[in-house]
Motif scaffolding. Structure first.
Motif, PDB file in Angstrom:
ATOM      1  N   THR A  51      46.672  37.272  40.814  1.00  0.00           N
ATOM      2  CA  THR A  51      45.705  36.554  41.875  1.00  0.00           C
ATOM      3  C   THR A  51      46.415  35.353  42.199  1.00  0.00           C
ATOM      4  N   ILE A  52      46.473  34.752  43.336  1.00  0.00           N
ATOM      5  CA  ILE A  52      46.924  33.360  43.609  1.00  0.00           C
ATOM      6  C   ILE A  52      46.153  32.323  43.209  1.00  0.00           C
ATOM      7  N   ASN A  53      44.793  32.659  43.221  1.00  0.00           N
ATOM      8  CA  ASN A  53      43.870  31.882  42.656  1.00  0.00           C
ATOM      9  C   ASN A  53      42.416  32.468  42.474  1.00  0.00           C
ATOM     10  N   LYS A  54      41.704  31.841  41.720  1.00  0.00           N
ATOM     11  CA  LYS A  54      40.389  32.418  41.249  1.00  0.00           C
ATOM     12  C   LYS A  54      39.312  32.334  41.995  1.00  0.00           C
ATOM     13  N   ASN A  55      39.700  32.120  43.413  1.00  0.00           N
ATOM     14  CA  ASN A  55      38.573  32.319  44.715  1.00  0.00           C
ATOM     15  C   ASN A  55      38.219  33.755  44.595  1.00  0.00           C
ATOM     16  N   ASP A  56      36.868  33.799  45.244  1.00  0.00           N
ATOM     17  CA  ASP A  56      36.488  35.413  45.509  1.00  0.00           C
ATOM     18  C   ASP A  56      37.322  36.160  46.092  1.00  0.00           C
ATOM     19  N   HIS A  57      37.830  36.125  47.018  1.00  0.00           N
ATOM     20  CA  HIS A  57      38.357  37.162  47.827  1.00  0.00           C
ATOM     21  C   HIS A  57      39.836  37.802  47.184  1.00  0.00           C
ATOM     22  N   PRO A  58      40.583  36.763  46.790  1.00  0.00           N
ATOM     23  CA  PRO A  58      41.620  37.194  45.969  1.00  0.00           C
ATOM     24  C   PRO A  58      41.589  37.955  44.996  1.00  0.00           C
ATOM     25  N   LEU A  59      40.297  37.549  44.085  1.00  0.00           N
ATOM     26  CA  LEU A  59      39.847  38.538  42.786  1.00  0.00           C
ATOM     27  C   LEU A  59      39.496  39.735  43.190  1.00  0.00           C
ATOM     28  N   PHE A  60      38.760  39.781  44.373  1.00  0.00           N
ATOM     29  CA  PHE A  60      38.058  41.139  44.805  1.00  0.00           C
ATOM     30  C   PHE A  60      39.011  42.217  44.989  1.00  0.00           C
ATOM     31  N   LEU A  61      40.103  41.501  45.960  1.00  0.00           N
ATOM     32  CA  LEU A  61      41.117  42.313  46.543  1.00  0.00           C
ATOM     33  C   LEU A  61      42.348  42.823  45.259  1.00  0.00           C
ATOM     34  N   ALA A  62      42.328  42.065  44.161  1.00  0.00           N
ATOM     35  CA  ALA A  62      43.074  42.408  43.197  1.00  0.00           C
ATOM     36  C   ALA A  62      42.383  43.531  42.499  1.00  0.00           C
ATOM     37  N   VAL A  63      40.919  43.559  42.353  1.00  0.00           N
ATOM     38  CA  VAL A  63      40.156  44.499  41.639  1.00  0.00           C
ATOM     39  C   VAL A  63      40.222  45.946  42.249  1.00  0.00           C
ATOM     40  N   ALA A  64      40.255  45.383  43.644  1.00  0.00           N
ATOM     41  CA  ALA A  64      40.122  46.841  44.450  1.00  0.00           C
ATOM     42  C   ALA A  64      41.413  47.388  44.375  1.00  0.00           C
ATOM     43  N   GLU A  65      42.532  46.822  44.402  1.00  0.00           N
ATOM     44  CA  GLU A  65      43.836  47.361  44.227  1.00  0.00           C
ATOM     45  C   GLU A  65      44.023  48.265  43.203  1.00  0.00           C
ATOM     46  N   GLU A  66      43.522  47.569  42.133  1.00  0.00           N
ATOM     47  CA  GLU A  66      43.849  48.351  40.678  1.00  0.00           C
ATOM     48  C   GLU A  66      42.982  49.442  40.709  1.00  0.00           C
ATOM     49  N   PHE A  67      41.509  49.450  41.062  1.00  0.00           N
ATOM     50  CA  PHE A  67      40.822  50.674  41.132  1.00  0.00           C
ATOM     51  C   PHE A  67      41.353  51.748  41.879  1.00  0.00           C
ATOM     52  N   THR A  68      41.869  51.398  43.160  1.00  0.00           N
ATOM     53  CA  THR A  68      42.584  52.550  44.123  1.00  0.00           C
ATOM     54  C   THR A  68      43.793  53.036  43.161  1.00  0.00           C
ATOM     55  N   LYS A  69      44.346  52.598  42.373  1.00  0.00           N
ATOM     56  CA  LYS A  69      45.392  53.090  41.516  1.00  0.00           C
ATOM     57  C   LYS A  69      44.768  54.504  40.581  1.00  0.00           C
ATOM     58  N   TYR A  70      43.254  54.355  40.585  1.00  0.00           N
ATOM     59  CA  TYR A  70      42.664  55.607  39.798  1.00  0.00           C
ATOM     60  C   TYR A  70      41.922  56.421  40.589  1.00  0.00           C
ATOM     61  N   GLY A  71      42.130  56.158  41.975  1.00  0.00           N
ATOM     62  CA  GLY A  71      41.523  57.153  42.889  1.00  0.00           C
ATOM     63  C   GLY A  71      40.114  56.767  43.275  1.00  0.00           C
ATOM     64  N   ILE A  72      39.779  55.217  43.032  1.00  0.00           N
ATOM     65  CA  ILE A  72      38.649  55.112  43.134  1.00  0.00           C
ATOM     66  C   ILE A  72      38.470  54.012  44.280  1.00  0.00           C
ATOM     67  N   GLU A  73      37.608  54.173  45.244  1.00  0.00           N
ATOM     68  CA  GLU A  73      37.561  53.024  46.424  1.00  0.00           C
ATOM     69  C   GLU A  73      36.387  52.480  46.540  1.00  0.00           C
ATOM     70  N   PHE A  74      36.371  51.198  47.060  1.00  0.00           N
ATOM     71  CA  PHE A  74      35.209  50.464  47.285  1.00  0.00           C
ATOM     72  C   PHE A  74      34.624  50.484  48.649  1.00  0.00           C
TER      73      PHE A  74
END
Length: 284
Positions: free
Chosen positions: A100-123
């Motif tokens: 993440t570029i910073n620890k603000n909410d949106h970049p964090l959420f996007l990075a987490v969602a991207e990681e979960f997508t790798k495991y076939g899990i969508e938000f």
């Protein structure tokens, strides 16, 4: 067990349990992943609850695999300042933070969602399971607003939107077209208290809460409820304005009744702007 199961990552407050019941009524078989770092109460729905650590992303992914979860819904309150409390993150969480570029909410959420997508899990969108808690624009309490109050709401909603767009916070407190408090990591309640401290003598301060432009409905929609109004009473703020279709109102009927009883104003601000502020609305 279904191969298409919904997992609800649950923070504090009522929303996770409201979302749980809504999901069940929609034919889902949801399970609550209750965050230990929040005020989540695991005793309310013990048969549908697994407690997890916010900082143990690897563990959460393993649970999702075991429970056949392929969709995630984020609900409930987690205090942002936890990120600065020296929590111990697992390797998966550390790798996400590093991206993440910073620890603000949106970049964090996007990075987490991207990681979960790798495991076939969508938000999932919060609106899908909490649509009954989104209100139309208009005034939901009976007292008409003055011209000055309407001007302050218009002014405050503009600034609240700007702060949200910067990913700083979702709320501002305004009076006489002046911003007296801006939300950051401390959260809405402390922002309201701080704003009320500077305006208590007048007792007419307005709290404005807004989503950002093109808000991602999967993550952190603004939320209000009786607790917000109770904080406003303590701080002697009079009016709460929030954005149409983008703000979750916990137990809308009870929240409106509480506002009416305590002579607070509750206004949903939408595309018509100031023109619709004084249009009295009732929940359908």
């Amino acid at each position: 067990m279904s191969l298409n199961r919904l997992g609800i990552i649950a923070g504090g407050g009522e929303l996770p349990f409201i979302a749980l019941q809504e999901a069940i009524q929609m034919g889902e078989d949801p399970i609550l992943l209750g965050l230990r770092e929040s005020d989540f109460d695991p005793n309310i729905e013990p048969k549908r609850t697994i407690q997890v650590h916010l900082t143990k992303i690897g563990e959460i992914l393993k649970i999702c695999k075991k429970q056949k979860i392929n969709r995630i819904l984020l609900t409930g309150k987690v205090r942002k300042e936890l990120l600065f409390k020296g929590l111990k993150f697992d390797l998966k969480a550390i790798s996400i933070l590093a991206k993440t570029i910073n620890k603000n909410d949106h970049p964090l959420f996007l990075a987490v969602a991207e990681e979960f997508t790798k495991y076939g899990i969508e938000f999932e969108s919060q609106k899908k399971f909490l649509s009954s808690l989104l209100l139309e624009q208009g005034r939901y309490t009976k007292s008409k607003l003055s011209t000055n109050e309407m001007n302050d709401i218009e002014f405050g909603m503009d600034y609240a939107s700007k702060m949200a767009n910067l990913d700083v916070g979702q709320s501002v407190v305004v009076l006489d077209r002046s911003v007296v408090a801006v939300e950051a990591a401390e959260g809405t309640d402390e922002t309201i208290r701080r704003g009320g401290f500077y305006t208590a003598k007048k007792g007419t301060a307005i709290v404005c809460k807004s989503s950002k432009r093109n808000q991602d409905p999967r993550f952190d929609l603004p939320t209000i409820g009786i607790h917000t109004l109770q904080t406003m009473l303590e701080a002697k703020c009079k009016t709460l304005a929030f954005r149409e279709g983008e703000t979750i109102v916990v137990r809308p009927q009870d929240t409106i009744a509480f506002a009416e009883k305590n002579k607070l104003n509750l206004v949903c601000y939408g595309t018509k702007g100031k023109k619709a502020i004084n249009e009295y609305k009732k929940i359908r």
